[in-house]
Design a protein around this motif. Sequence first.
Motif, short mmCIF file in Angstrom:
data_model
loop_
_atom_site.label_atom_id
_atom_site.label_comp_id
_atom_site.label_asym_id
_atom_site.label_seq_id
_atom_site.Cartn_x
_atom_site.Cartn_y
_atom_site.Cartn_z
N PRO A 158 2.99 -0.02 -3.78
CA PRO A 158 2.32 0.57 -5.21
C PRO A 158 0.73 1.84 -4.62
CG PRO A 158 1.80 -1.22 -4.11
CD PRO A 158 2.62 -0.79 -3.25
N GLY A 159 1.14 2.34 -3.21
CA GLY A 159 -0.13 3.23 -3.58
C GLY A 159 -1.58 2.47 -3.36
N GLY A 160 -2.24 3.39 -3.66
CA GLY A 160 -4.19 3.08 -4.26
C GLY A 160 -4.34 2.58 -3.07
N MET B 89 1.64 7.34 -4.71
CA MET B 89 3.23 7.58 -4.30
C MET B 89 3.96 8.76 -5.25
SD MET B 89 2.53 5.69 -1.82
CE MET B 89 3.82 5.19 -1.21
N THR B 90 4.85 9.77 -4.32
CA THR B 90 5.15 11.06 -4.69
C THR B 90 7.05 10.55 -4.64
OG1 THR B 90 5.06 12.03 -2.72
CG2 THR B 90 3.51 12.25 -4.46
N VAL B 91 7.31 9.59 -3.38
CA VAL B 91 8.49 9.56 -2.95
C VAL B 91 8.35 7.98 -4.11
CG1 VAL B 91 8.59 10.67 -1.21
CG2 VAL B 91 8.31 7.76 -0.87
N ILE C 21 10.19 1.19 8.36
CA ILE C 21 9.21 1.14 7.68
C ILE C 21 8.49 2.58 7.59
CG2 ILE C 21 7.24 0.16 6.60
CD1 ILE C 21 8.13 -3.00 7.26
N VAL C 22 7.30 3.11 7.11
CA VAL C 22 6.74 4.39 7.29
C VAL C 22 5.64 4.47 5.85
CG1 VAL C 22 8.71 5.18 9.01
CG2 VAL C 22 8.21 6.07 6.49
N LYS C 23 4.54 5.18 6.83
CA LYS C 23 3.93 5.42 5.64
C LYS C 23 4.20 6.52 5.29
CE LYS C 23 -0.60 4.41 7.86
NZ LYS C 23 -1.98 4.40 8.13
N GLN C 24 3.94 6.62 3.34
CA GLN C 24 4.23 8.08 3.44
C GLN C 24 3.94 9.21 3.55
OE1 GLN C 24 4.50 8.66 -1.46
NE2 GLN C 24 2.51 9.69 -0.48
N SER C 25 2.68 9.64 4.29
CA SER C 25 2.77 10.75 5.28
C SER C 25 3.04 10.97 6.66
CB SER C 25 1.13 10.26 5.39
OG SER C 25 0.56 9.54 6.46
N ASP C 26 3.79 9.88 6.53
CA ASP C 26 4.80 10.04 7.81
C ASP C 26 6.00 11.55 7.47
OD1 ASP C 26 3.13 9.33 9.99
OD2 ASP C 26 3.87 7.17 9.34
N ILE C 27 6.03 11.03 6.09
CA ILE C 27 7.86 11.52 5.57
C ILE C 27 7.63 13.29 5.65
CG2 ILE C 27 9.65 12.41 3.29
CD1 ILE C 27 8.65 8.62 3.19
N ALA D 223 0.89 -1.17 0.21
CA ALA D 223 -0.40 0.27 -0.23
C ALA D 223 1.09 1.43 0.07
CB ALA D 223 -1.02 -0.10 1.20
N ASP D 224 0.62 2.28 0.63
CA ASP D 224 0.94 3.50 0.94
C ASP D 224 2.84 3.66 1.53
OD1 ASP D 224 0.02 3.45 3.40
OD2 ASP D 224 -0.58 5.43 3.37
N ARG D 225 3.40 2.22 2.09
CA ARG D 225 4.15 2.39 2.75
C ARG D 225 5.30 2.53 1.83
NH1 ARG D 225 0.47 1.57 6.12
NH2 ARG D 225 0.57 0.22 8.25
N VAL D 226 6.70 2.99 2.38
CA VAL D 226 7.80 3.58 2.49
C VAL D 226 9.01 2.79 3.25
CG1 VAL D 226 9.39 4.81 1.94
CG2 VAL D 226 6.77 5.21 1.68
N VAL D 227 10.11 1.95 2.73
CA VAL D 227 11.41 1.03 3.19
C VAL D 227 12.33 2.54 3.26
CG1 VAL D 227 12.55 -0.56 3.87
CG2 VAL D 227 10.29 -1.04 2.80
N LEU D 228 12.76 2.41 4.19
CA LEU D 228 13.81 3.59 4.92
C LEU D 228 14.73 3.33 5.25
CD1 LEU D 228 11.81 6.62 5.90
CD2 LEU D 228 12.50 6.15 3.57
N LYS D 229 16.82 3.32 4.96
CA LYS D 229 17.68 3.25 5.89
C LYS D 229 18.00 4.66 6.60
CE LYS D 229 21.75 1.02 5.32
NZ LYS D 229 22.84 0.22 3.79
N GLN D 230 18.27 4.95 7.59
CA GLN D 230 18.75 5.83 8.21
C GLN D 230 20.38 5.44 7.47
OE1 GLN D 230 18.85 6.09 12.42
NE2 GLN D 230 17.78 8.45 11.96
#
Length: 94
Positions: free
Chosen positions: A45-47, A56-58, A83-89, A7-14
């Motif tokens: 993928p968003g949706g 998804m914009t990132v 792992i964050v939601k796109q809206s948390d960025i 969904a709207d999740r994003v995997v990040l590495k610090q």
Amino acid sequence: MKLTPLADRVVLKQEEAETKTAGGIFLAASAQEKPEIYQVVEVGPGGKVDGNEVEMTVKAGQQVLVGKYTGTKITLEGTEYTIVKQSDILAVIE
């Protein structure tokens, strides 16, 4: 092993913490502050999320800023990811 967000999740590495101050003093590991700057590793993928369409914009490879206590931290094959939601960025760093 590959980590694929849903969904709207994003995997990040610090990003790595600074080991030296601007004045040239080396910091001990306990004195280093982890930056809130992350590298985007994978993007979902968003949706439809909660009845709303999410685009998804990132993109993978971008640097982003997130809040200090945001997301879920996991360790996979010795590497720590968040792992964050796109809206948390909060912002994209260019």
